[in-house]
Each structure stands twice: as C-alpha cells, then as structure tokens.
Write a protein that holds these residues in place. Structure first.
Motif, PDB file in Angstrom:
ATOM      1  N   PHE A  30       0.845  -1.190   0.000  1.00 48.05           N
ATOM      2  CA  PHE A  30       0.000   0.000   0.000  1.00 48.05           C
ATOM      3  C   PHE A  30       0.881   1.241   0.000  1.00 48.05           C
ATOM      4  N   ALA A  31       0.532   2.203  -0.840  1.00 53.82           N
ATOM      5  CA  ALA A  31       1.315   3.431  -0.948  1.00 53.82           C
ATOM      6  C   ALA A  31       1.098   4.337   0.264  1.00 53.82           C
ATOM      7  N   THR A  32      -0.114   4.359   0.773  1.00 51.42           N
ATOM      8  CA  THR A  32      -0.434   5.215   1.913  1.00 51.42           C
ATOM      9  C   THR A  32      -1.255   4.442   2.933  1.00 51.42           C
ATOM     10  N   ARG A  33      -1.331   4.990   4.112  1.00 51.56           N
ATOM     11  CA  ARG A  33      -2.164   4.392   5.151  1.00 51.56           C
ATOM     12  C   ARG A  33      -3.639   4.450   4.744  1.00 51.56           C
ATOM     13  N   ALA A  34      -4.042   5.525   4.072  1.00 53.55           N
ATOM     14  CA  ALA A  34      -5.429   5.671   3.620  1.00 53.55           C
ATOM     15  C   ALA A  34      -5.797   4.552   2.642  1.00 53.55           C
ATOM     16  N   GLU A  35      -4.868   4.185   1.778  1.00 51.93           N
ATOM     17  CA  GLU A  35      -5.108   3.090   0.835  1.00 51.93           C
ATOM     18  C   GLU A  35      -5.284   1.768   1.584  1.00 51.93           C
ATOM     19  N   ALA A  36      -4.477   1.541   2.602  1.00 59.33           N
ATOM     20  CA  ALA A  36      -4.594   0.329   3.414  1.00 59.33           C
ATOM     21  C   ALA A  36      -5.913   0.332   4.189  1.00 59.33           C
ATOM     22  N   ASP A  37      -6.290   1.491   4.737  1.00 60.80           N
ATOM     23  CA  ASP A  37      -7.562   1.599   5.451  1.00 60.80           C
ATOM     24  C   ASP A  37      -8.736   1.288   4.530  1.00 60.80           C
ATOM     25  N   LEU A  38      -8.684   1.785   3.305  1.00 61.96           N
ATOM     26  CA  LEU A  38      -9.756   1.542   2.346  1.00 61.96           C
ATOM     27  C   LEU A  38      -9.834   0.057   1.986  1.00 61.96           C
ATOM     28  N   ALA A  39      -8.694  -0.573   1.780  1.00 60.23           N
ATOM     29  CA  ALA A  39      -8.677  -2.005   1.463  1.00 60.23           C
ATOM     30  C   ALA A  39      -9.262  -2.816   2.608  1.00 60.23           C
ATOM     31  N   LEU A  40      -8.915  -2.457   3.823  1.00 58.93           N
ATOM     32  CA  LEU A  40      -9.450  -3.152   4.992  1.00 58.93           C
ATOM     33  C   LEU A  40     -10.957  -2.934   5.110  1.00 58.93           C
ATOM     34  N   PHE A  41     -11.408  -1.700   4.921  1.00 57.80           N
ATOM     35  CA  PHE A  41     -12.841  -1.402   4.975  1.00 57.80           C
ATOM     36  C   PHE A  41     -13.601  -2.185   3.910  1.00 57.80           C
ATOM     37  N   GLU A  42     -13.093  -2.190   2.680  1.00 53.92           N
ATOM     38  CA  GLU A  42     -13.763  -2.911   1.598  1.00 53.92           C
ATOM     39  C   GLU A  42     -13.831  -4.401   1.885  1.00 53.92           C
ATOM     40  N   TYR A  43     -12.777  -4.956   2.479  1.00 51.24           N
ATOM     41  CA  TYR A  43     -12.775  -6.383   2.800  1.00 51.24           C
ATOM     42  C   TYR A  43     -13.799  -6.697   3.886  1.00 51.24           C
ATOM     43  N   VAL A  44     -13.751  -5.966   4.974  1.00 59.83           N
ATOM     44  CA  VAL A  44     -14.632  -6.269   6.106  1.00 59.83           C
ATOM     45  C   VAL A  44     -16.081  -5.943   5.771  1.00 59.83           C
ATOM     46  N   ASP A  45     -16.341  -4.753   5.289  1.00 60.20           N
ATOM     47  CA  ASP A  45     -17.717  -4.343   5.038  1.00 60.20           C
ATOM     48  C   ASP A  45     -18.265  -4.913   3.736  1.00 60.20           C
TER      49      ASP A  45
END
Length: 87
Positions: A30-45
């Motif tokens: 992940f290039a940024t923490r925001a990108e990692a947060d989005l990937a995690l959100f998309e996976y969980v939700d």
C-alpha cells in the motif's frame, strides 16, 4: 470464553486477524495508510459482513437472509392485506 490469561481469551479476534492478513493484506503493498484503510474497509464491510455465512441467520449470508426476508414480507402482504379502516 476463558478467564484472563487463558489461551482462549483472544481466539476469535486472532482468527479474524488471520483471515484479514491472508485474504486481504498478504502480498499487497500500500502506498499510503489511507489506501490500506480503504482495502481493509472494503474487505470487512464489502465481503465479510455481506457474504460470509452466519450461524444465527441459518447459515445464510446477510444478503441472502435479507432477500429471503423481503420476499417473505411481500408474500405476507399479498396473502394478508391490511384491513381498510373507514374514513
């Protein structure tokens, strides 16, 4: 659930983290923490909460349960229409 310090204390949380790591994060950069947060959100939700089957829903996913519930409600309204009150 075990008492504090037991090996069962965090078993469910550790299982969730293992799934997230193997299915969502491992092998990705992940290039940024925001990108990692989005990937995690998309996976969980987007995946876990909507598609994974749940015992309390009769081993249906939440989407399947909601579709069945909506169909049951529509059928019930057609077979038992609400009484009309005089005005």
């Amino acid at each position: 659930m075990g008492s504090a310090g037991d090996s069962y204390d965090n078993a469910l949380a550790e299982n969730l983290w293992m799934l997230i790591k193997t299915e969502c994060i491992r092998g990705r950069t992940f290039a940024t923490r925001a990108e990692a947060d989005l990937a995690l959100f998309e996976y969980v939700d987007g995946f876990c909460n909507s598609r994974c089957t749940q015992k309390r829903l009769g081993y249906l996913s939440p989407i399947e349960f909601e579709e069945g519930h909506s169909a049951d409600q529509a059928t019930a309204k057609r077979t038992n229409p609400s009484p009309v009150t005089p005005s």
